[in-house]
Design a protein around this motif. Structure first.
Motif, PDB file in Angstrom:
ATOM      1  N   PHE A   2       1.625  30.535 -15.730  1.00  0.00           N
ATOM      2  CA  PHE A   2       2.052  29.156 -15.579  1.00  0.00           C
ATOM      3  C   PHE A   2       2.625  28.893 -14.196  1.00  0.00           C
ATOM      4  CE2 PHE A   2       2.540  30.651 -19.922  1.00  0.00           C
ATOM      5  CZ  PHE A   2       1.688  29.781 -20.578  1.00  0.00           C
ATOM      6  N   ASN A   3       2.374  27.708 -13.702  1.00  0.00           N
ATOM      7  CA  ASN A   3       3.066  27.245 -12.503  1.00  0.00           C
ATOM      8  C   ASN A   3       4.344  26.545 -12.936  1.00  0.00           C
ATOM      9  OD1 ASN A   3       0.837  28.164 -11.161  1.00  0.00           O
ATOM     10  ND2 ASN A   3       0.568  26.338  -9.917  1.00  0.00           N
ATOM     11  N   VAL A   4       5.233  26.333 -11.976  1.00  0.00           N
ATOM     12  CA  VAL A   4       6.497  25.687 -12.315  1.00  0.00           C
ATOM     13  C   VAL A   4       6.763  24.532 -11.362  1.00  0.00           C
ATOM     14  CG1 VAL A   4       8.986  25.987 -12.648  1.00  0.00           C
ATOM     15  CG2 VAL A   4       7.462  27.898 -13.106  1.00  0.00           C
ATOM     16  N   VAL A   5       7.240  23.427 -11.909  1.00  0.00           N
ATOM     17  CA  VAL A   5       7.820  22.381 -11.073  1.00  0.00           C
ATOM     18  C   VAL A   5       9.296  22.287 -11.439  1.00  0.00           C
ATOM     19  CG1 VAL A   5       7.079  20.530 -12.647  1.00  0.00           C
ATOM     20  CG2 VAL A   5       7.682  19.979 -10.294  1.00  0.00           C
ATOM     21  N   CYS A   6      10.138  22.264 -10.421  1.00  0.00           N
ATOM     22  CA  CYS A   6      11.579  22.229 -10.622  1.00  0.00           C
ATOM     23  C   CYS A   6      12.098  20.906 -10.052  1.00  0.00           C
ATOM     24  CB  CYS A   6      12.228  23.419  -9.916  1.00  0.00           C
ATOM     25  SG  CYS A   6      14.013  23.502 -10.135  1.00  0.00           S
ATOM     26  N   GLU A   7      12.924  20.209 -10.830  1.00  0.00           N
ATOM     27  CA  GLU A   7      13.322  18.851 -10.454  1.00  0.00           C
ATOM     28  C   GLU A   7      14.612  18.786  -9.636  1.00  0.00           C
ATOM     29  OE1 GLU A   7      12.932  16.019 -13.679  1.00  0.00           O
ATOM     30  OE2 GLU A   7      11.334  17.198 -14.595  1.00  0.00           O
TER      31      GLU A   7
ATOM     32  N   ALA B 175      16.785  21.042  -6.281  1.00  0.00           N
ATOM     33  CA  ALA B 175      16.776  22.161  -5.332  1.00  0.00           C
ATOM     34  C   ALA B 175      17.983  23.063  -5.535  1.00  0.00           C
ATOM     35  CB  ALA B 175      16.760  21.637  -3.900  1.00  0.00           C
ATOM     36  N   LYS B 176      18.911  22.644  -6.389  1.00  0.00           N
ATOM     37  CA  LYS B 176      20.169  23.383  -6.549  1.00  0.00           C
ATOM     38  C   LYS B 176      20.074  24.418  -7.659  1.00  0.00           C
ATOM     39  CE  LYS B 176      23.332  20.050  -4.601  1.00  0.00           C
ATOM     40  NZ  LYS B 176      23.520  18.633  -4.866  1.00  0.00           N
ATOM     41  N   CYS B 177      20.288  25.652  -7.324  1.00  0.00           N
ATOM     42  CA  CYS B 177      20.422  26.755  -8.284  1.00  0.00           C
ATOM     43  C   CYS B 177      19.154  27.076  -9.076  1.00  0.00           C
ATOM     44  CB  CYS B 177      21.565  26.513  -9.269  1.00  0.00           C
ATOM     45  SG  CYS B 177      23.184  26.624  -8.471  1.00  0.00           S
ATOM     46  N   LEU B 178      18.646  26.109  -9.826  1.00  0.00           N
ATOM     47  CA  LEU B 178      17.560  26.332 -10.762  1.00  0.00           C
ATOM     48  C   LEU B 178      16.345  27.058 -10.152  1.00  0.00           C
ATOM     49  CD1 LEU B 178      17.199  25.881 -13.739  1.00  0.00           C
ATOM     50  CD2 LEU B 178      16.501  23.530 -13.298  1.00  0.00           C
ATOM     51  N   PRO B 179      15.954  26.734  -8.884  1.00  0.00           N
ATOM     52  CA  PRO B 179      14.800  27.448  -8.319  1.00  0.00           C
ATOM     53  C   PRO B 179      14.993  28.968  -8.312  1.00  0.00           C
ATOM     54  CG  PRO B 179      15.326  25.551  -6.960  1.00  0.00           C
ATOM     55  CD  PRO B 179      16.441  25.683  -7.963  1.00  0.00           C
ATOM     56  N   ASP B 180      16.234  29.433  -8.188  1.00  0.00           N
ATOM     57  CA  ASP B 180      16.450  30.873  -8.137  1.00  0.00           C
ATOM     58  C   ASP B 180      16.285  31.531  -9.503  1.00  0.00           C
ATOM     59  OD1 ASP B 180      16.731  30.662  -5.471  1.00  0.00           O
ATOM     60  OD2 ASP B 180      18.846  31.216  -5.367  1.00  0.00           O
ATOM     61  N   ALA B 181      16.654  30.832 -10.583  1.00  0.00           N
ATOM     62  CA  ALA B 181      16.396  31.363 -11.927  1.00  0.00           C
ATOM     63  C   ALA B 181      14.898  31.519 -12.123  1.00  0.00           C
ATOM     64  CB  ALA B 181      16.984  30.423 -12.981  1.00  0.00           C
ATOM     65  N   ILE B 182      14.143  30.531 -11.653  1.00  0.00           N
ATOM     66  CA  ILE B 182      12.681  30.559 -11.778  1.00  0.00           C
ATOM     67  C   ILE B 182      12.099  31.727 -10.976  1.00  0.00           C
ATOM     68  CG2 ILE B 182      10.571  29.279 -11.199  1.00  0.00           C
ATOM     69  CD1 ILE B 182      12.459  26.693 -11.603  1.00  0.00           C
ATOM     70  N   GLN B 183      12.605  31.914  -9.762  1.00  0.00           N
ATOM     71  CA  GLN B 183      12.075  32.986  -8.912  1.00  0.00           C
ATOM     72  C   GLN B 183      12.439  34.369  -9.440  1.00  0.00           C
ATOM     73  OE1 GLN B 183      11.495  31.605  -4.510  1.00  0.00           O
ATOM     74  NE2 GLN B 183      13.613  31.239  -5.014  1.00  0.00           N
ATOM     75  N   LEU B 184      13.559  34.462 -10.165  1.00  0.00           N
ATOM     76  CA  LEU B 184      13.968  35.752 -10.726  1.00  0.00           C
ATOM     77  C   LEU B 184      13.190  36.104 -11.988  1.00  0.00           C
ATOM     78  CD1 LEU B 184      17.867  35.644 -10.308  1.00  0.00           C
ATOM     79  CD2 LEU B 184      16.312  37.359  -9.344  1.00  0.00           C
TER      80      LEU B 184
ATOM     81  N   GLY C 236       3.779  29.414  -3.683  1.00  0.00           N
ATOM     82  CA  GLY C 236       3.280  28.077  -4.026  1.00  0.00           C
ATOM     83  C   GLY C 236       3.186  27.792  -5.516  1.00  0.00           C
ATOM     84  N   TRP C 237       3.451  28.799  -6.350  1.00  0.00           N
ATOM     85  CA  TRP C 237       3.374  28.554  -7.800  1.00  0.00           C
ATOM     86  C   TRP C 237       4.616  27.814  -8.283  1.00  0.00           C
ATOM     87  CZ3 TRP C 237       1.832  34.383  -8.483  1.00  0.00           C
ATOM     88  CH2 TRP C 237       0.523  34.556  -7.990  1.00  0.00           C
TER      89      TRP C 237
END
Lengths: 204, 204
Positions: free
Chosen positions: B46-51, B53-62, B71-72
C-alpha cells in the motif's frame, strides 16, 4: 571513504532496509551528507533543507537526526539534487549538490542521472561500482545562508474542530479545515468504524 | 496491543531513535498504522497519504515500507491528524484519524492534542500512559477511495542543465530551474568548493 559511522556496504544495507532497495540516489546522497558534515563544526546540531523529494530525503533521514515528522528536515521540491545543512538560529551552513560537469568521468552515473538510458538498459552493478568509487568527488559544496523568512518558526496557533468533518484542525486555516475546503485527495470517504470493529455509518 | 511486530516499549524505543524523542504524535501514529493494517488484506502493498507533516509521517516511515524519499509516502499538509493506506492501482484503502469526540475519556491526550496546556505543564508520564492504554480506541477508521488525479503517476520528463546555476533540473520546470526562478530558500550561496578541499570561486 566511510559514510558517517558506516562502511559503504553497511550503508547500502541500511538503504535497502529503509528505502526498500539500493536506490542510486540514496547511496550518492550518503556521500553528500558525509561531505556536508566534513565542512561543519563537529558536534553541531543542524537542520536540513532538501531541494528534491526523490531519494535524497531518505539519505538525510538515515544519517542525520532530521526527519520529515520532526520538522528538522524540510523538503522544498524545486527539482535540484541538492541539500543544505544549516544552523537553525543563524541560517549559516553548507549546500552540497551533484555537479553535472563532474559526471563526465563516470558515464554510468551520467546515464542514470540524466536518464539517458531506459532503466532496463542500465547496468546496476557498474552504476553502483562507479558510485562507490566516485564517492563525493562528483559533488560541489558551497557555503550558504538560509533566508530569514525560511528560518522563521511558524507560531503554533489554536486547534479547533472542523464543523464539516468533525476532526481537529488549525483554526488559522479558516472556517473549515483545508481537507474539507479543497476535498483532496479523496474521491470517496465513507463507512466510519468508530473504533476497532464498531461500525457507525451515522457520520457523513 | 502490539504495534506491528513491536511491543509498545520496543516501538517507543524505535521512535526515540528515529524521531529523536518519544513524541506523543508518533506513538499514537503507531496505533493508527496498526489499526489501518488490521482492516487491509494481509500481504498487500500500500501507498500512504498523510494529512499532516507533524509527527505522523515518522510513524508511517517506521512501520510501513513507505518513505518520503521512495515516494510511496506523500504528505499533503492539510492539518488533519490522519493517514490513509491505499492500493496504488485502484486507490481503495482505509483512512485512520484521531476522533476528537473520543478524547473526552483521556484528558491528558486531549490537553496535548488541542494544546490546552502549555508544554511545561503537561504531564509527559501520564500522557504516555494514557496513550498506551487508549491504543487505537481514540481513532476513527473509514473506507476511502483516493481521487484518480492524485493517483496518477507523473511522467518523468527530460533532465537538462540550468543555464543559471549549471545544475541538473527537470526541463518541464521552465527555461531555468525552480531554484533560480524563485530564489528560495537561500539568502546567500557562494564559495564553491568543487570537491573535497578544492576551492573554486570562479562560479557565480
Amino acid at each position: 571513504m566511510n559514510i558517517r559511522s558506516y562502511t559503504f556496504e553497511e550503508y547500502v544495507d541500511r538503504v535497502k532496509s529503509f528505502h526498500g532497495f539500493a536506490a542510486p540516489g540514496v547511496v550518492i546522497g550518503g556521500f553528500m551528507v558525509e561531505l556536508a558534515y566534513q565542512h561543519l563544526p563537529e558536534g553541531g546540531l543542524f537542520n536540513v533543507v532538501c531541494e528534491t523529494a526523490k531519494c535524497l530525503p531518505d539519505a538525510i533521514q538515515l544519517l542525520t537526526p532530521c526527519t520529515t515528522g520532526n520538522g528538522w528536515l524540510r523538503v522544498i521540491n524545486i527539482g535540484r539534487f541538492a541539500l543544505s545543512l544549516y544552523d537553525k538560529s543563524g541560517g549559516e551552513g553548507v549546500r552540497v549538490s551533484l555537479d553535472p560537469a563532474l559526471l563526465e568521468a563516470w558515464p554510468e552515473i551520467k546515464n542514470w542521472f540524466f536518464r539517458l538510458k531506459p532503466k532496463r538498459e542500465q547496468d546496476h552493478g557498474l552504476l553502483m561500482e562507479q558510485i562507490r568509487k566516485s564517492g563525493a568527488s562528483i559533488c560541489a559544496i558551497q557555503k550558504v545562508r538560509i533566508a530569514p523568512d525560511f528560518l522563521e518558526r511558524k507560531r503554533r496557533g489554536k486547534i479547533g474542530v472542523c464543523p464539516e468533518c468533525e476532526e481537529a484542525y488549525p483554526l488559522a486555516d479558516g472556517l473549515v479545515c483545508l481537507g474539507c475546503a479543497v476535498k483532496i485527495p479523496y474521491a470517496d470517504r465513507r463507512g466510519i468504524l468508530r473504533s476497532v470493529g464498531a461500525v457507525d455509518e451515522g457520520r457523513p
